[in-house]
Design a protein around this motif. Structure first.
Motif, mmCIF file in Angstrom:
data_model
loop_
_atom_site.group_PDB
_atom_site.id
_atom_site.type_symbol
_atom_site.label_atom_id
_atom_site.label_comp_id
_atom_site.label_asym_id
_atom_site.label_seq_id
_atom_site.Cartn_x
_atom_site.Cartn_y
_atom_site.Cartn_z
ATOM 1 N N LYS A 1 35.241 16.689 9.089
ATOM 2 C CA LYS A 1 35.200 17.038 7.660
ATOM 3 C C LYS A 1 35.650 18.487 7.464
ATOM 4 O O LYS A 1 36.415 18.783 6.548
ATOM 5 C CB LYS A 1 33.787 16.838 7.112
ATOM 6 C CG LYS A 1 33.608 17.202 5.677
ATOM 7 C CD LYS A 1 34.190 16.162 4.763
ATOM 8 C CE LYS A 1 33.725 16.408 3.340
ATOM 9 N NZ LYS A 1 33.958 15.273 2.490
ATOM 10 N N CYS A 2 35.184 19.372 8.329
ATOM 11 C CA CYS A 2 35.593 20.782 8.249
ATOM 12 C C CYS A 2 37.099 20.911 8.475
ATOM 13 O O CYS A 2 37.770 21.670 7.769
ATOM 14 C CB CYS A 2 34.833 21.616 9.272
ATOM 15 S SG CYS A 2 33.067 21.792 8.928
ATOM 16 N N PRO B 1 42.127 23.358 1.210
ATOM 17 C CA PRO B 1 41.038 24.343 1.241
ATOM 18 C C PRO B 1 40.339 24.587 -0.095
ATOM 19 O O PRO B 1 39.201 25.040 -0.109
ATOM 20 C CB PRO B 1 41.714 25.621 1.749
ATOM 21 C CG PRO B 1 43.163 25.423 1.501
ATOM 22 C CD PRO B 1 43.409 23.954 1.542
ATOM 23 N N ASN B 2 40.975 24.277 -1.197
ATOM 24 C CA ASN B 2 40.349 24.539 -2.494
ATOM 25 C C ASN B 2 39.676 23.312 -3.085
ATOM 26 O O ASN B 2 39.312 23.306 -4.252
ATOM 27 C CB ASN B 2 41.379 25.104 -3.467
ATOM 28 C CG ASN B 2 41.837 26.469 -3.045
ATOM 29 O OD1 ASN B 2 41.027 27.300 -2.648
ATOM 30 N ND2 ASN B 2 43.126 26.702 -3.086
ATOM 31 N N ARG B 3 39.456 22.275 -2.276
ATOM 32 C CA ARG B 3 38.878 21.049 -2.804
ATOM 33 C C ARG B 3 37.377 21.165 -3.057
ATOM 34 O O ARG B 3 36.832 20.427 -3.853
ATOM 35 C CB ARG B 3 39.186 19.879 -1.884
ATOM 36 C CG ARG B 3 38.311 19.832 -0.648
ATOM 37 C CD ARG B 3 38.647 18.731 0.289
ATOM 38 N NE ARG B 3 38.600 17.441 -0.355
ATOM 39 C CZ ARG B 3 39.007 16.322 0.187
ATOM 40 N NH1 ARG B 3 39.478 16.334 1.398
ATOM 41 N NH2 ARG B 3 38.923 15.195 -0.455
ATOM 42 N N GLY B 4 36.696 22.060 -2.387
ATOM 43 C CA GLY B 4 35.258 22.203 -2.574
ATOM 44 C C GLY B 4 34.908 22.836 -3.911
ATOM 45 O O GLY B 4 35.766 23.335 -4.639
ATOM 46 N N SER B 5 33.634 22.809 -4.226
ATOM 47 C CA SER B 5 33.148 23.391 -5.479
ATOM 48 C C SER B 5 32.985 24.901 -5.350
ATOM 49 O O SER B 5 32.370 25.370 -4.389
ATOM 50 C CB SER B 5 31.784 22.786 -5.832
ATOM 51 O OG SER B 5 31.893 21.388 -5.959
ATOM 52 N N PRO B 6 33.526 25.664 -6.293
ATOM 53 C CA PRO B 6 33.321 27.121 -6.262
ATOM 54 C C PRO B 6 31.834 27.447 -6.401
ATOM 55 O O PRO B 6 31.145 26.868 -7.231
ATOM 56 C CB PRO B 6 34.094 27.621 -7.480
ATOM 57 C CG PRO B 6 35.006 26.517 -7.867
ATOM 58 C CD PRO B 6 34.344 25.250 -7.423
ATOM 59 N N ARG C 1 32.961 28.464 -1.392
ATOM 60 C CA ARG C 1 33.083 27.104 -1.892
ATOM 61 C C ARG C 1 32.156 26.236 -1.051
ATOM 62 O O ARG C 1 31.850 26.584 0.086
ATOM 63 C CB ARG C 1 34.523 26.610 -1.776
ATOM 64 C CG ARG C 1 35.509 27.483 -2.542
ATOM 65 C CD ARG C 1 36.927 26.967 -2.443
ATOM 66 N NE ARG C 1 37.199 25.925 -3.408
ATOM 67 C CZ ARG C 1 37.481 26.118 -4.686
ATOM 68 N NH1 ARG C 1 37.519 27.334 -5.166
ATOM 69 N NH2 ARG C 1 37.728 25.109 -5.485
ATOM 70 N N THR C 2 31.729 25.104 -1.612
ATOM 71 C CA THR C 2 30.909 24.175 -0.839
ATOM 72 C C THR C 2 31.498 22.775 -0.931
ATOM 73 O O THR C 2 32.144 22.418 -1.913
ATOM 74 C CB THR C 2 29.444 24.134 -1.323
ATOM 75 O OG1 THR C 2 29.398 23.727 -2.677
ATOM 76 C CG2 THR C 2 28.762 25.485 -1.140
ATOM 77 N N GLN C 3 31.239 22.023 0.111
ATOM 78 C CA GLN C 3 31.668 20.628 0.197
ATOM 79 C C GLN C 3 30.497 19.842 0.757
ATOM 80 O O GLN C 3 29.894 20.246 1.753
ATOM 81 C CB GLN C 3 32.880 20.526 1.129
ATOM 82 C CG GLN C 3 33.418 19.147 1.313
ATOM 83 C CD GLN C 3 34.191 18.661 0.107
ATOM 84 O OE1 GLN C 3 35.044 19.350 -0.396
ATOM 85 N NE2 GLN C 3 33.868 17.485 -0.369
ATOM 86 N N VAL D 1 40.430 29.044 6.900
ATOM 87 C CA VAL D 1 39.205 28.517 6.314
ATOM 88 C C VAL D 1 38.080 28.889 7.271
ATOM 89 O O VAL D 1 38.112 28.508 8.444
ATOM 90 C CB VAL D 1 39.267 26.982 6.129
ATOM 91 C CG1 VAL D 1 37.914 26.439 5.694
ATOM 92 C CG2 VAL D 1 40.345 26.610 5.128
ATOM 93 N N VAL D 2 37.115 29.648 6.782
ATOM 94 C CA VAL D 2 35.994 30.086 7.603
ATOM 95 C C VAL D 2 34.755 29.320 7.158
ATOM 96 O O VAL D 2 34.306 29.464 6.015
ATOM 97 C CB VAL D 2 35.753 31.608 7.477
ATOM 98 C CG1 VAL D 2 34.577 32.036 8.349
ATOM 99 C CG2 VAL D 2 37.011 32.382 7.832
ATOM 100 N N ILE D 3 34.215 28.497 8.057
ATOM 101 C CA ILE D 3 32.984 27.778 7.777
ATOM 102 C C ILE D 3 31.853 28.785 7.947
ATOM 103 O O ILE D 3 31.672 29.349 9.036
ATOM 104 C CB ILE D 3 32.801 26.567 8.720
ATOM 105 C CG1 ILE D 3 34.028 25.651 8.677
ATOM 106 C CG2 ILE D 3 31.510 25.825 8.380
ATOM 107 C CD1 ILE D 3 34.347 25.053 7.336
#
Length: 101
Positions: free
Chosen positions: A42-43, A50-55, A64-66, A83-85
């Motif tokens: 998923k990560c 990269p911009n699909r998560g919620s701000p 952002r979160t997913q 993209v840094v988790i």
């Protein structure tokens, strides 16, 4: 669009290690391995979109979160072509604990 690179902040690595330990204790190492592999997949998907998560600027600038399987929240930041988790938290927690900057 070129894929971004993926990296894990030490806090996210610690979150995943703790999650592995808990699952291993309850269901065994094979189940824990498969679950973490799904999280990591998923990560990795975030590198394509990269911009699909919620701000979530309430957690920090640019965060952002997913969600993952309705149980976890993956918090990340896009930094240039990376993209840094930042953290992986149980969705039932009242707040996602972010690492110090």
């Amino acid at each position: 669009m070129e894929r971004a690179e993926l990296s894990f902040h030490p806090q996210a690595e610690a979150d995943l290690a703790e999650l592995f330990r808990r699952i291993e204790a309850e269901a065994g190492a094979d189940v824990a391995d498969r679950y973490l592999a799904r999280i990591e997949a998923k990560c990795a998907m975030l590198t394509a979109y990269p911009n699909r998560g919620s701000p979530r600027d309430d957690l920090g600038a640019g965060i952002r979160t997913q969600s993952f399987e309705r149980r976890l929240v993956i918090a990340y930041r896009v930094e240039g072509d990376q993209v840094v988790i930042l953290a992986v938290a149980h969705g039932a927690r009242e707040q996602v604990l972010m690492p110090e900057a």
